[in-house]
Design a protein around this motif. Structure first.
Motif, mmCIF file in Angstrom:
data_model
loop_
_atom_site.group_PDB
_atom_site.id
_atom_site.type_symbol
_atom_site.label_atom_id
_atom_site.label_comp_id
_atom_site.label_asym_id
_atom_site.label_seq_id
_atom_site.Cartn_x
_atom_site.Cartn_y
_atom_site.Cartn_z
ATOM 1 N N GLU A 214 0.822 -1.199 0.000
ATOM 2 C CA GLU A 214 0.000 0.000 0.000
ATOM 3 C C GLU A 214 0.864 1.260 0.000
ATOM 4 N N TYR A 215 0.662 2.110 -0.990
ATOM 5 C CA TYR A 215 1.284 3.430 -1.007
ATOM 6 C C TYR A 215 0.266 4.408 -0.451
ATOM 7 N N GLY A 274 8.955 8.543 -12.378
ATOM 8 C CA GLY A 274 9.640 8.112 -11.173
ATOM 9 C C GLY A 274 9.731 6.598 -11.125
ATOM 10 N N LEU A 275 10.334 6.069 -10.061
ATOM 11 C CA LEU A 275 10.527 4.635 -9.907
ATOM 12 C C LEU A 275 9.708 4.110 -8.735
ATOM 13 N N ASP A 276 9.166 2.920 -8.914
ATOM 14 C CA ASP A 276 8.439 2.225 -7.854
ATOM 15 C C ASP A 276 9.380 1.197 -7.248
ATOM 16 N N LEU A 277 9.808 1.435 -6.000
ATOM 17 C CA LEU A 277 10.813 0.594 -5.356
ATOM 18 C C LEU A 277 10.188 -0.395 -4.374
ATOM 19 N N HIS A 280 11.108 -5.245 -5.090
ATOM 20 C CA HIS A 280 12.504 -5.662 -5.241
ATOM 21 C C HIS A 280 13.459 -4.493 -5.403
ATOM 22 N N SER A 281 13.048 -3.309 -4.989
ATOM 23 C CA SER A 281 13.909 -2.121 -5.033
ATOM 24 C C SER A 281 14.542 -1.993 -6.424
ATOM 25 N N TYR A 324 8.813 4.676 -2.377
ATOM 26 C CA TYR A 324 9.827 3.960 -1.605
ATOM 27 C C TYR A 324 9.184 2.786 -0.869
ATOM 28 N N GLY A 325 10.024 1.838 -0.470
ATOM 29 C CA GLY A 325 9.534 0.712 0.302
ATOM 30 C C GLY A 325 8.953 1.163 1.633
ATOM 31 N N ASN A 326 7.915 0.484 2.092
ATOM 32 C CA ASN A 326 7.270 0.836 3.351
ATOM 33 C C ASN A 326 8.106 0.406 4.548
#
Length: 693
Positions: A214-215, A274-277, A280-281, A324-326
């Motif tokens: 969840e973002y 942008g990037l979705d990390l 798996h980053s 970013y990762g949660n």
């Protein structure tokens, strides 16, 4: 209807209108009539495909130090020494100085004999006329031990509908499921000195078990259109757009990803998305060039073939930030002692747009391109923000008692009301010692002393009423930090806000294809040079001050690509050598002025810019049943990533992909002087087995 719902409704409504048009065309066709729809969709065609793929990453490195379970201070005993706020936080607290200072502000009576504070001070042994206040603390969170960094089942379905020779619809939906069978920390089990858990921040992120997908931002739990998330699953459309081709004109309208530039690891002209990390980053197969990472956005892309050699490419799209990762998820890189308040929706950035234009062409062996982009930087910037957590300091220690006596809510605000106006809350799972504060400031590329001082000066007078004052040096910062950690009964959690700023990015590139003796190494060598310039780019200040760092930033990359056949028994080997120079920031967009800190010293920054070198190769075997690869990224300041891999296709519909990521950020000197030390915990073996249909 919230903003996300409106944006999604626009996209889905457009899809529904076309589907209705298809149905109308079919109805008319059945009756033998001709008309607008029957002519528009006379060449309609449909295609469907996809894949399903389990993915696992076996950990061979350390636990993630940015998570509660991997914190390097878990169970480690650290000495804490309080300082004196009236003597610039010296090493011990002096009773005469304290009494004199309190008398000077009219509070001397609280230390007189017969008062609670006076009796407490009198009961503590005095050594050489001074009152020693010190203790030892071991961070009371158990360390985790994970065999796997990732266990995911991924599925993807792509449909293409060609309505005519000019118009088509592309729809790609992707689903992820992570069962969450990890050794992790449940934040519900973190309890402070007052018996309570974490109070501030989004409960879905900070109060319970890790939330993998969840973002969530302030004021909106679902800020990405055409994406539906839960704690363990994600379903979204990386592509859902109409494509129209007519002569030299190409239009794409809808949810889409835009990739400019093609360098491995490096993004010079690739500035659109942008990037979705969360997934798996950045540790997927490097030669996939972020194909699974770019955040899709609703927009319009227009391409126009000016001539056989020149094309113009322009876009306008809804601004979507990097993700970013949660907290406490395997690849999180924001220390979980801090709570993030993402202002993407609350700050009105979800209604912003970005746009840009690129020209690209060839002249003989030469290639040229130029771009200009007006965008909101998707990485965002961070600063201190008020916690808004009204929670008094506990009365289980003399410092907490003293603060509560001075700020008792009778003649003025209580300690809880004052702390709510500062970036801190007295809660578990935060920072427990000055050693931890300095260590993690260095890891996050922040300045430990300036960060403390900004949190104090920018949130006065609440901080001054709590007897906080700017620290003059490292020792004073150590003493002051430990004073307040002790007063909090153990730990303080920090609160930071994420904001976004508009910027202009200008870029250019030139390429040249060499000619040499056929079959020689210098024949058909592609030389590509790319550069971008961003005036007045906004960076996170190393102090986390609201007075952000602003720098003119330049990035350049030289790329050499070559297909070379070493033997007739094997297909040609693809090789690429890359060099990047960045003047103001690192590979992840962090200001170089925040580099160089460690447990003993604040950040000093580094000069001369940042440099990176990449070498990669890919060798297919005959019939392309096997394909071996290697990708390396080297930071001359002391970091390296090496990623060998192999891909096997035993059948046309089955692919087995295995690769190993080795990251070492401690090759020499301070690891906080190179970019790769941030991820050097993530040594792992990744296996992906895919079935395509």
């Amino acid at each position: 209807m919230n903003r996300k719902t409106r944006w999604a409704a626009v996209a889905l409504l457009g899809s529904g209108l076309v589907q209705a048009g298809v149905a109308s065309a079919q109805d008319e066709g059945e009756g033998g009539d001709t008309g607008f729809f029957s002519s528009l969709f006379s060449g309609m065609d449909f295609s469907l495909g996809g894949f399903i793929r389990p993915e696992i990453a076996v950990a061979t490195g350390d636990e993630n130090p940015f998570n509660q379970g991997g914190n390097v201070y878990n169970g480690v005993t650290v000495a804490r020494q309080a300082g004196d706020p009236f003597t610039a936080y010296g090493p011990v607290l002096s009773v005469p100085v304290l009494s004199g200072a309190l008398n000077a502000i009219g509070l001397g009576s609280v230390t007189q004999p017969g008062t609670l504070l006076g009796d407490l001070l009198g009961a503590v042994p005095v050594v050489n006329g001074q009152l020693p206040i010190a203790d030892q603390v071991a961070r009371p969170v158990h360390s985790t031990d994970n065999t796997f960094n990732m266990m995911v089942l991924r599925g993807e379905l792509e449909a293409g509908i060609r309505f005519s020779s000019d118009l088509s619809l592309v729809a790609r939906v992707r689903a992820m499921y992570d069962p969450g069978v990890y050794d992790d920390i449940n934040a519900e089990h973190l309890v402070g000195a007052d018996g309570m858990g974490i109070v501030g921040g989004d409960p879905a992120l900070y109060h319970h078990q890790p939330n993998f997908y969840e973002y969530r931002v302030e004021g909106d739990s679902t800020p990405n259109p055409l994406e539906w998330d839960g704690k363990n699953y994600q379903v979204y459309f990386p592509a859902l757009f109409f494509e129209y081709n007519r002569g030299p004109l190409n239009l794409r309208l809808g949810n889409q990803q835009i990739a400019w530039g093609q360098a491995i690891f490096f993004r010079v002209l690739d500035v659109v998305d942008g990037l979705d990390l969360r997934r798996h980053s950045v540790l997927d197969n490097a030669q996939e060039e972020f194909s699974d990472k770019r955040v899709p956005s609703l927009g319009l892309r227009v391409g126009y073939q000016i001539s056989d050699e020149w094309i113009a490419d322009a876009y306008v799209q809804k601004f979507q930030p990097s993700i970013y990762g949660n907290p406490n998820t395997p690849y999180n890189v924001i220390p979980t002692q801090f709570t993030v308040h993402d202002l993407y929706a609350k700050g009105g950035y979800d209604d912003k747009i970005s746009y840009g234009l690129r020209l690209k062409g060839n002249y003989g062996q030469w290639g040229f391109q130029a771009m200009a982009v007006r965008r909101y930087n998707p990485d965002g910037v961070f600063r201190w923000t008020a916690s808004n957590v009204d929670r008094d300091l506990p009365n289980n220690n003399i410092l907490g008692i003293t603060e509560n006596l001075l700020n008792n809510g009778v003649t003025g605000p209580s300690t809880g009301e004052l702390l709510a106006q500062t970036p801190f809350e007295a809660s578990p799972g935060g920072v427990y010692s000055a050693n931890e504060w300095f260590h993690y400031a260095g890891m996050a590329r922040l300045d430990a002393v300036d960060g403390l001082n900004a949190a104090i000066t920018e949130f006065a007078p609440a901080t001054s009423r709590l007897l906080a004052a700017p620290a003059a040096d490292t020792q004073a910062a150590y003493n002051e930090l430990n004073t307040f950690f002790m007063a909090a009964g153990g730990a303080l959690r920090g609160h930071i806000a994420r904001e976004y700023f508009a910027e202009n990015v200008f870029g250019a590139g030139v390429s040249y294809v060499t000619e040499g003796t056929p079959g020689s190494f210098l024949d058909q060598l592609i030389i590509n040079l790319e550069a971008s310039y961003t005036p007045n780019r906004v960076y996170t200040a190393p102090s986390l001050s609201r007075d952000y760092l602003r720098e003119d930033s330049a990035i350049g990359a030289l790329v050499l690509e070559k297909y070379h056949r070493f033997t007739q028994a094997f297909p040609a080997t693809y090789m690429v050598l890359q060099y990047m120079h960045r003047t103001k920031d690192d590979l992840f967009g962090r200001a170089l002025k925040g580099y160089g800190g460690n447990v003993n010293a604040p950040a000093g920054g580094i000069s001369g810019g940042a440099n990176y070198v990449v070498f990669a190769l890919q060798q297919p075997f005959p019939q392309d049943i096997y394909r071996v690869s290697l990708a390396t990224l080297y930071d001359p300041r002391g970091g390296i990533l090496v990623q060998p891999g192999i891909k096997w296709k035993p059948r046309g519909s089955i692919t087995v992909d295995a690769f190993y990521s080795y990251i070492n950020g401690h090759l020499g000197g301070n690891p906080n002087n190179n970019a790769l030390s941030t991820a050097d915990f993530a040594d792992e073996f990744t296996l992906r087995v895919g079935y395509q249909f």
